[in-house]
Write an enzyme that holds these catalytic residues in place. Sequence first.
Site: not given
Length: 388
Positions: A109, A198
């Site tokens: 991530y 993101e």
Amino acid sequence: MNIHEHQAKEILKEFGAPVSKGVVIFSLDEIKKKIIKLQTKEFVLKAQIHAGGRGKAGGVKLIKDISNLEKEAKAMMGKTLITHQTGPEGKEVKRLYIEEASDISKEFYLSCLIDRESSKVAFISSTEGGMDIEKVASETPDKIKTHKLELKDDGPNQEEINKIISIFEFNEEQKKIASKLIISLYNITIKKDATLIEINPLIITKSNKLICLDAKMNFDDNAIFRRPEILKLRDLNEEDPAEIEASKHELAYIKLNGSIGCMVNGAGLAMATMDIIKLYGKEPANFLDVGGGASKEKVSAAFKLILSDKNVKGILINIFGGIMRCDVLAQGVVDAAKEISLSIPLVVRLAGTNFKEGKEILDKSNLKILSASDLNDAAKKIVDSIKK
């Protein structure tokens, strides 16, 4: 402002970030023509909606045989996806993204966002890619690293980049690609006024390539006027019709799920108004800030916007006049209420500039308007009114 995954990946590609090849499909008859550009035997078919959790809702499919691609695309196009971010009404799929499938070895991530509290650019990295980062933060916070960088013309230096990517334990070649990616995310944030980028997941393939497998981007609404290339990416199909109408009148409006409509001037006062409604046992139907210098036409538009929500059973107007004159607001409310034939309870609390004149306009309107002496009194009256 949000954009779709395929649009975010185009921006990433523009700034030199590694992404898979893909094509966007707006109608099913485009498939055969467009997939020629993809040199693969396996595809990933993705619904393009402004919401997370698409995979669990059936909005992401791995297609191992090209003969099944049209069949799966037909089933997905026009489907209503319900995820934890769409609400129970879901969102209809009106475009698809088809990209080359990747053999995933590891998932990570990575995100970049504006940290308003510190006025810095924050990078968040985690080894737990592909999962909800909120869940990771609550259950295994040690697996998340946050690094905040000062705004600089030349971007992050290598020492700062190394700290951001150290959690991933990349090999030397992967570190080079990751360093370029960090610079890309930083530059997009600054040059495109992004508030959030993101990458989840950022993956390493079985051939050790680093790829941004999914991408989400948000942009600062207040800076859109200087980013026309970003404004072109806006998809009105993904936005609430009431919020679209609000943007036409430069109103700060967010629809909520309660029964009491709110019209307030100032974001802080709007938040306090919503809080006190909850304190008295009801839920606000919206956040609505009419701003400091609203005209009576703008106020009228705001009033009509609140009433367009069928869930609204009563309205609370809370104005503390400064630049915003109470008499201007009162006239706007009266005009709109008479035009619409108001039939639900309305409580108004006015204070500040021209509040006496505003109260007089309301009193002479012959409308059933309850006046309140303060915010506490206003909240109590509107909650009691809709209980009757």
